[in-house]
Write a protein that holds these residues in place. Structure first.
Motif, PDB file in Angstrom:
ATOM      1  N   MET A  16       0.826  -1.200   0.000  1.00  0.00           N
ATOM      2  CA  MET A  16       0.000   0.000   0.000  1.00  0.00           C
ATOM      3  C   MET A  16       0.865   1.256   0.000  1.00  0.00           C
ATOM      4  O   MET A  16       0.552   2.224  -0.685  1.00  0.00           O
ATOM      5  N   VAL A  17       1.941   1.236   0.772  1.00  0.00           N
ATOM      6  CA  VAL A  17       2.818   2.414   0.840  1.00  0.00           C
ATOM      7  C   VAL A  17       3.382   2.726  -0.541  1.00  0.00           C
ATOM      8  O   VAL A  17       3.338   3.874  -0.993  1.00  0.00           O
ATOM      9  N   LYS A  18       3.897   1.712  -1.213  1.00  0.00           N
ATOM     10  CA  LYS A  18       4.497   1.914  -2.536  1.00  0.00           C
ATOM     11  C   LYS A  18       3.473   2.481  -3.527  1.00  0.00           C
ATOM     12  O   LYS A  18       3.782   3.369  -4.313  1.00  0.00           O
ATOM     13  N   ALA A  19       2.270   1.987  -3.482  1.00  0.00           N
ATOM     14  CA  ALA A  19       1.226   2.452  -4.400  1.00  0.00           C
ATOM     15  C   ALA A  19       0.725   3.850  -4.040  1.00  0.00           C
ATOM     16  O   ALA A  19       0.284   4.605  -4.911  1.00  0.00           O
ATOM     17  N   ALA A  20       0.795   4.219  -2.761  1.00  0.00           N
ATOM     18  CA  ALA A  20       0.264   5.507  -2.312  1.00  0.00           C
ATOM     19  C   ALA A  20       1.202   6.682  -2.603  1.00  0.00           C
ATOM     20  O   ALA A  20       0.747   7.814  -2.748  1.00  0.00           O
ATOM     21  N   VAL A  21       2.496   6.427  -2.711  1.00  0.00           N
ATOM     22  CA  VAL A  21       3.459   7.520  -2.895  1.00  0.00           C
ATOM     23  C   VAL A  21       3.162   8.368  -4.131  1.00  0.00           C
ATOM     24  O   VAL A  21       3.076   9.598  -4.039  1.00  0.00           O
ATOM     25  N   PRO A  22       2.980   7.791  -5.324  1.00  0.00           N
ATOM     26  CA  PRO A  22       2.694   8.654  -6.480  1.00  0.00           C
ATOM     27  C   PRO A  22       1.338   9.367  -6.372  1.00  0.00           C
ATOM     28  O   PRO A  22       1.164  10.456  -6.932  1.00  0.00           O
ATOM     29  N   ILE A  23       0.402   8.785  -5.641  1.00  0.00           N
ATOM     30  CA  ILE A  23      -0.893   9.448  -5.442  1.00  0.00           C
ATOM     31  C   ILE A  23      -0.698  10.670  -4.559  1.00  0.00           C
ATOM     32  O   ILE A  23      -1.200  11.759  -4.857  1.00  0.00           O
ATOM     33  N   TYR A  24       0.034  10.518  -3.473  1.00  0.00           N
ATOM     34  CA  TYR A  24       0.358  11.645  -2.589  1.00  0.00           C
ATOM     35  C   TYR A  24       1.078  12.740  -3.377  1.00  0.00           C
ATOM     36  O   TYR A  24       0.708  13.913  -3.306  1.00  0.00           O
ATOM     37  N   GLN A  25       2.097  12.372  -4.128  1.00  0.00           N
ATOM     38  CA  GLN A  25       2.859  13.359  -4.896  1.00  0.00           C
ATOM     39  C   GLN A  25       1.981  14.068  -5.929  1.00  0.00           C
ATOM     40  O   GLN A  25       2.053  15.291  -6.081  1.00  0.00           O
ATOM     41  N   GLY A  26       1.160  13.310  -6.640  1.00  0.00           N
ATOM     42  CA  GLY A  26       0.275  13.904  -7.642  1.00  0.00           C
ATOM     43  C   GLY A  26      -0.762  14.820  -7.018  1.00  0.00           C
ATOM     44  O   GLY A  26      -1.070  15.888  -7.550  1.00  0.00           O
ATOM     45  N   PHE A  27      -1.324  14.409  -5.883  1.00  0.00           N
ATOM     46  CA  PHE A  27      -2.304  15.227  -5.176  1.00  0.00           C
ATOM     47  C   PHE A  27      -1.697  16.560  -4.770  1.00  0.00           C
ATOM     48  O   PHE A  27      -2.258  17.627  -5.042  1.00  0.00           O
ATOM     49  N   MET A  28      -0.537  16.517  -4.129  1.00  0.00           N
ATOM     50  CA  MET A  28       0.088  17.750  -3.642  1.00  0.00           C
ATOM     51  C   MET A  28       0.502  18.661  -4.802  1.00  0.00           C
ATOM     52  O   MET A  28       0.283  19.868  -4.758  1.00  0.00           O
ATOM     53  N   ALA A  29       1.089  18.094  -5.840  1.00  0.00           N
ATOM     54  CA  ALA A  29       1.523  18.897  -6.984  1.00  0.00           C
ATOM     55  C   ALA A  29       0.342  19.504  -7.725  1.00  0.00           C
ATOM     56  O   ALA A  29       0.359  20.688  -8.088  1.00  0.00           O
ATOM     57  N   THR A  30      -0.695  18.714  -7.951  1.00  0.00           N
ATOM     58  CA  THR A  30      -1.872  19.224  -8.657  1.00  0.00           C
ATOM     59  C   THR A  30      -2.577  20.288  -7.838  1.00  0.00           C
ATOM     60  O   THR A  30      -3.069  21.278  -8.382  1.00  0.00           O
ATOM     61  N   TYR A  31      -2.623  20.107  -6.522  1.00  0.00           N
ATOM     62  CA  TYR A  31      -3.209  21.114  -5.640  1.00  0.00           C
ATOM     63  C   TYR A  31      -2.517  22.457  -5.867  1.00  0.00           C
ATOM     64  O   TYR A  31      -3.160  23.480  -6.089  1.00  0.00           O
ATOM     65  N   ASP A  32      -1.178  22.467  -5.825  1.00  0.00           N
ATOM     66  CA  ASP A  32      -0.413  23.694  -6.040  1.00  0.00           C
ATOM     67  C   ASP A  32      -0.659  24.276  -7.433  1.00  0.00           C
ATOM     68  O   ASP A  32      -0.936  25.465  -7.577  1.00  0.00           O
ATOM     69  N   LEU A  33      -0.545  23.440  -8.454  1.00  0.00           N
ATOM     70  CA  LEU A  33      -0.715  23.926  -9.823  1.00  0.00           C
ATOM     71  C   LEU A  33      -2.096  24.521 -10.051  1.00  0.00           C
ATOM     72  O   LEU A  33      -2.236  25.532 -10.739  1.00  0.00           O
ATOM     73  N   SER A  34      -3.124  23.906  -9.464  1.00  0.00           N
ATOM     74  CA  SER A  34      -4.487  24.406  -9.666  1.00  0.00           C
ATOM     75  C   SER A  34      -4.676  25.781  -9.035  1.00  0.00           C
ATOM     76  O   SER A  34      -5.477  26.576  -9.520  1.00  0.00           O
ATOM     77  N   LEU A  35      -3.948  26.070  -7.962  1.00  0.00           N
ATOM     78  CA  LEU A  35      -4.054  27.388  -7.333  1.00  0.00           C
ATOM     79  C   LEU A  35      -3.167  28.422  -8.019  1.00  0.00           C
ATOM     80  O   LEU A  35      -3.421  29.620  -7.923  1.00  0.00           O
ATOM     81  N   GLN A  36      -2.143  27.963  -8.725  1.00  0.00           N
ATOM     82  CA  GLN A  36      -1.281  28.890  -9.454  1.00  0.00           C
ATOM     83  C   GLN A  36      -1.942  29.417 -10.721  1.00  0.00           C
ATOM     84  O   GLN A  36      -1.644  30.517 -11.163  1.00  0.00           O
ATOM     85  N   ALA A  37      -2.813  28.631 -11.286  1.00  0.00           N
ATOM     86  CA  ALA A  37      -3.508  29.039 -12.521  1.00  0.00           C
ATOM     87  C   ALA A  37      -4.927  28.476 -12.513  1.00  0.00           C
ATOM     88  O   ALA A  37      -5.275  27.630 -13.336  1.00  0.00           O
TER      89      ALA A  37
END
Length: 139
Positions: free
Chosen positions: A1-22
């Motif tokens: 579960m940890v291995k599978a969750a890492v890219p989801i966490y990274q994508g969530f955080m990055a997309t959150y930032d990008l969506s607020l930037q534009a």
């Protein structure tokens, strides 16, 4: 579960930032949906829509360092320590909008719940920035 969750966490955080930037540059919901569902998607949508409606944009990137604090077969809990000290939110005229009184810019955390759904997809399904009493969660 940890291995599978890492890219989801990274994508969530990055997309959150990008969506607020534009916020008005695209329809961000389909971009966020692979990473977030349930309450997490609703909380993100509320923040994103308020920025988009105000014409506000985020300048700068948030730094988030995640640490697993609990794991089960289909669920993972994570504490993401946030540093937004290099982030400013500006209005359409370029003026910096002040943060609400008492809102920290670093040394606080989000508690994330990442879960595998019945459809097999892994998503952030909940995140909290405050305790039930309204206090900021610290790192």
């Amino acid at each position: 579960m940890v291995k599978a969750a890492v890219p989801i966490y990274q994508g969530f955080m990055a997309t959150y930032d990008l969506s607020l930037q534009a916020p008005k540059s695209r329809n961000w919901e389909p971009v966020m949906t692979p990473y977030a569902g349930g309450q997490a998607l609703s909380v993100w949508r509320t923040g994103w829509e308020s920025n988009a409606n105000l014409g506000a944009v985020q300048k700068g990137d948030t730094l988030a360092v995640g640490r697993v604090i609990g794991v089960g077969k289909d669920v993972l809990s994570m504490r993401a320590c946030i540093d937004a000290s290099h982030v400013k939110v500006v209005d359409p005229t370029g003026h910096v909008l002040p943060l609400a009184k008492g809102v920290p810019t670093k040394g606080y955390a989000w508690l994330l719940t990442i879960q595998r759904g019945s459809d097999g997809q892994i998503r952030v399904v909940d995140f909290r920035a405050q305790t039930p009493s309204g206090k900021t969660i610290s790192c």
